[in-house]
Design an enzyme around this catalytic site. Sequence first.
Site, short mmCIF file in Angstrom:
data_model
loop_
_atom_site.label_atom_id
_atom_site.label_comp_id
_atom_site.label_asym_id
_atom_site.label_seq_id
_atom_site.Cartn_x
_atom_site.Cartn_y
_atom_site.Cartn_z
N HIS A 87 -3.04 -10.30 5.29
CA HIS A 87 -2.57 -8.91 5.46
C HIS A 87 -1.30 -8.98 6.30
O HIS A 87 -1.31 -9.60 7.36
CB HIS A 87 -3.55 -8.07 6.28
N ASP A 117 23.87 -0.66 17.30
CA ASP A 117 22.63 0.11 17.12
C ASP A 117 21.66 -0.78 16.35
O ASP A 117 21.87 -1.07 15.18
CB ASP A 117 22.95 1.40 16.35
N LEU A 118 20.60 -1.22 17.03
CA LEU A 118 19.70 -2.23 16.45
C LEU A 118 18.40 -1.65 15.91
O LEU A 118 17.86 -0.70 16.45
CB LEU A 118 19.31 -3.25 17.52
N ASP A 154 0.79 -1.22 0.00
CA ASP A 154 0.00 0.00 0.00
C ASP A 154 0.83 1.28 0.00
O ASP A 154 0.30 2.35 -0.28
CB ASP A 154 -1.01 -0.01 1.16
N PHE A 200 19.51 -7.21 3.73
CA PHE A 200 19.92 -6.54 4.97
C PHE A 200 20.73 -7.50 5.86
O PHE A 200 21.47 -7.08 6.73
CB PHE A 200 18.71 -6.07 5.78
N HIS A 206 -6.78 -13.47 6.62
CA HIS A 206 -8.20 -13.11 6.51
C HIS A 206 -9.01 -14.29 5.99
O HIS A 206 -9.11 -14.52 4.79
CB HIS A 206 -8.38 -11.88 5.62
N GLU A 259 26.24 -9.11 9.79
CA GLU A 259 26.72 -8.13 10.76
C GLU A 259 26.27 -8.48 12.18
O GLU A 259 25.20 -9.07 12.38
CB GLU A 259 26.20 -6.74 10.40
N HIS A 273 -7.18 -14.17 1.83
CA HIS A 273 -5.94 -13.41 1.68
C HIS A 273 -5.25 -13.21 3.02
O HIS A 273 -5.84 -13.43 4.07
CB HIS A 273 -6.23 -12.05 1.03
N ASP A 286 13.29 1.23 15.72
CA ASP A 286 14.71 1.49 15.94
C ASP A 286 14.88 1.78 17.43
O ASP A 286 14.72 2.91 17.88
CB ASP A 286 15.17 2.67 15.08
N TYR A 337 -9.82 -1.03 1.73
CA TYR A 337 -9.70 -1.23 3.17
C TYR A 337 -9.48 0.04 3.96
O TYR A 337 -8.82 0.96 3.49
CB TYR A 337 -8.53 -2.18 3.48
CU LIG Z 1 -8.77 -8.63 4.57
#
Ligand SMILES: [Cu+2]
Length: 784
Positions: free
Chosen positions: A543, A695-696, A404, A685, A706, A689, A541, A550, A492
């Site tokens: 979602h 720093d996480l 989205d 990513f 659904h 490391e 489906h 951070d 939605y």
């Molecule tokens: Cu749905």
Amino acid sequence: MQFFTFIYLALPSVVLSAAFPPLGYGRRVLREAFDKRNSNVSAHSCFTEAAPATTAPKTNVWAPISGDDNLAVWNLLHDPASSLNLTHPNDAILTDNYVFWIDALHTNKSAVLPYLDGNATAPPKYARAIIFEGGKAVPDSQEYMIGPLPVGPKTTVEKLNYIYNGGTGGSVPYNARYFDSPRNAASDPLLASVMSNISDITAALFQGGVYYGSNDSRTNLITTWGVPMSFDGTKAFRNVMFKFPGPASYLTPLDFFILLDITGTDASLYSLRGFVTAEKLYPTVEALRTAFDAGDLAMEYDQTLDADWALVNYKPELGVRDLEDRLAPSTLEIGGKRYRLDKENQYVEYMGWSFYMSFSRTLGIMFYDIKFKGERILYELSMQEAMAQYGGGQPKAAGTVYHDTYYSLGTEMSALVEGFDCPWGATFWNLSYHSNNATITKTNSLCIFEADMNFPVSRHRYGADNAYGYTQLGTVKGAALTVRAIATVGNYDYMFDYAFHMDASLEISVRASGYLQSSFYYPDQGAWGPRIQQATQGSLHDHIVTFKGDFDIVDSSNSLQVSELKAIKTSQSWFPELGEFEQLEMETSNMKEEQQFNWAANNQAMYTIINSNATNKWGTPRGYRVVPGRSNIHLSTLNSPFSRNNSHFAKSHLAVTQQHDNEPYANSVQNLNLPWKPQQDFSKFFDGESVDGEDLVLWFNLGMHHFTRSEDVPVTLYSEAYSSISFAPQNFFDRAQDGDLLNRRWIEVDDEGVLTYEDYGVGLETCVVDLTEPTEHIGMMLTS
Ligand SMILES: [Cu+2]
Ligand SMILES: *[C@@H]1O[C@H](CO)[C@@H](O)[C@H](O)[C@H]1NC(C)=O
Ligand SMILES: *[C@@H]1O[C@H](CO)[C@@H](O)[C@H](O)[C@H]1NC(C)=O
Ligand SMILES: *[C@@H]1O[C@H](CO)[C@@H](O)[C@H](O)[C@H]1NC(C)=O
Ligand SMILES: *[C@@H]1O[C@H](CO)[C@@H](O)[C@H](O)[C@H]1NC(C)=O
Ligand SMILES: *[C@@H]1O[C@H](CO)[C@@H](O)[C@H](O)[C@H]1NC(C)=O
Ligand SMILES: *[C@@H]1O[C@H](CO)[C@@H](O)[C@H](O)[C@H]1NC(C)=O
Ligand SMILES: *[C@@H]1O[C@H](CO)[C@@H](O)[C@H](O)[C@H]1NC(C)=O
Ligand SMILES: *[C@@H]1O[C@H](CO)[C@@H](O)[C@H](O)[C@H]1NC(C)=O
Ligand SMILES: *[C@@H]1O[C@H](CO)[C@@H](O)[C@H](O)[C@H]1NC(C)=O
Ligand SMILES: *[C@@H]1O[C@H](CO)[C@@H](O)[C@H](O)[C@H]1NC(C)=O
């Protein structure tokens, strides 16, 4: 007219009669207190009082760029000196260069911390702009960074490549770029030509349904199409499904699909790949017509033309519920607002919490520098992607994945209805984004409110040898501050809630309402969802809503501690008769390397972000636990061609990485049409490391599988389509953070049976509940 409902619901002006005057700090006798009712106190309004002000300690360096900055960037990009050769988007065709959108570029954390925590000057703001470059020899979409802002002699326009790891930086192949109105206009003539030639067939099958082009006055069907529209950018396709128009068109699909090849910028080369209806593929018009003439095409069910059944309005045919004509209970901030705001800086203080907010057109609401009692917990908390993937026995459902952010989710955050979407008296803020050279303001699109949790934060009763059933009882009132926005992205309505609790825990929840994306009803396709209307099947489906947390527990040197519960065998000399027996033990270690991972089976592992160098009074590393909530899921399909390599962020419950300035986002906003050759590949990513003492960033997924149902009609219910997670202090403090709250009762009953209690000076208050005096927001709804 429907807005007059508000008048009907309004209450007469009343003053809560359970009120009595502030009594000051001290111990009092219960009976006396309740006898002292007094309605003469001059009361403030429960609903219209503004939150008290505060001043943010620092300027909000994460804020969106201003309208003036956007205009200056727009003008700079369109200045011939920039050599971008831009056409105005309203006049653009495929082979032009034009601006898609402009937004703020994230500000590097490495530049922010010296400002936030030290004496450095504020880092400069940059804009990012996506420009469609159909005019190039190899047409594409290229993203640029423009800054520093405000635009001046030092401002440059550079390609924005560094935040993308797919190999082509900010460049997205033409075939994979966002499908906008020029692309729609270019492929519509082919669709119109095909559909015109078979209008007799569609009219016969679909109660007169015909399509002669989206702007043709004879057309009475509308189109939708699956995304992705490309796999790797070498080709583009458009798999169209037809629907009856109307506000609930998502629930009135037809069993008719046209598959088009729309590769490239030369629309004369676009071609028909076939038709699908009744679960069969017809490659040509002739094949379809032959089947039609032979009587092989017929619809077993008619789709409903009048979709009133699908509107979210009152349905008297469902009957009457006793007493339901009374106004439902509502939240009241009786004592006045207990949070402070710096609106200019989008900064909030509440019960020890402080945080800044920002907003982006793609990600929506973002939080920065979340602190409790002055200590940092999170540097950033933001939604990264709201994904959905469908299944079905026809081209649209089988081939639909949504990201989205591709649709600029933030721009779909719209006005909230006071008293219904958010409590009466909530603070409403506007959200703004930029469109071309202008700034669009979505009024009252974010709300902030404190609400009763309706259960105490904590309580204990002791002793029972008297008429009261206790000799001591302590109970602490529960409340939380919620920041809420609702994004209606097509079908939605996603509701995002961020709740800041009194006990220093933070809860994030996402709910989904709005229309299901449905399919035509195929009796043999129950594996993809139940029938939910005459000719409609609710399409199964997932979602998945991905977030970035951070964490900076006290500072930026953190570890992810895993505490696993193990059933172990022990023997203890004081239980000689047991020999070896099983009991519980906790094995604790720090995660070593960046990785994607899932919640442990039976939730038998606790994940805590700790700071090994910061210990509490008891010598334990201070931390915040990641507490599983409701519906913590990941995507069900891990190898689907439609989400193969552009959706890795959705394929695990959790992930931990080292924070880097060039990895600000889990996804890219134009990744949707690149499942096989992503612009941004989240899985990259994880390159070995360390995450121990670094720093996480914790990436986490909320969402719902659904399992569609007839109760998704007319719209999905927020009560059930609901997912949550919490972050709670884990040895972060020396004790629970409820001891300092005055909103509590400490009650004692002495040997003579006399009950006394402390109210700590927080007396019962009064406020005027006057829903007939419209606030700005009710007023807005009445007059709009
Ligand atoms: Cu749905
Ligand atoms: C409230 O005010 C009225 C009029 O001023 C007065 O007669 C009445 O005694 C007051 N009631 C209380 C409980 O103080
Ligand atoms: C600028 O773009 C237009 C199409 O929008 C194109 O016709 C023209 O040749 C381009 N000019 C240059 C100098 O590239
Ligand atoms: C910031 O400046 C003040 C006053 O000059 C100084 O006392 C303080 O140590 C400085 N802080 C940092 C982090 O440099
Ligand atoms: C329909 O007409 C509008 C207004 O002229 C135009 O902007 C749009 O591109 C047209 N749509 C199609 C699909 O041709
Ligand atoms: C539609 O019919 C016209 C006229 O017969 C023909 O020229 C055109 O190619 C047909 N279109 C398609 C997509 O078959
Ligand atoms: C929101 O925008 C409207 C219209 O521009 C304005 O009247 C209102 O004051 C704004 N609200 C806030 C809280 O800034
Ligand atoms: C924005 O662009 C439009 C043309 O599309 C122009 O009429 C308008 O004056 C521009 N606004 C500003 C503030 O420059
Ligand atoms: C944390 O403590 C360890 C051991 O005392 C030390 O080696 C390390 O440098 C410290 N880290 C930070 C960021 O202070
Ligand atoms: C796509 O992801 C899969 C793992 O799901 C991996 O095996 C494969 O190498 C990836 N493909 C590319 C092109 O990166
Ligand atoms: C942010 O950091 C990245 C990586 O170090 C760097 O390439 C980029 O130029 C920085 N962005 C800004 C706006 O300074």
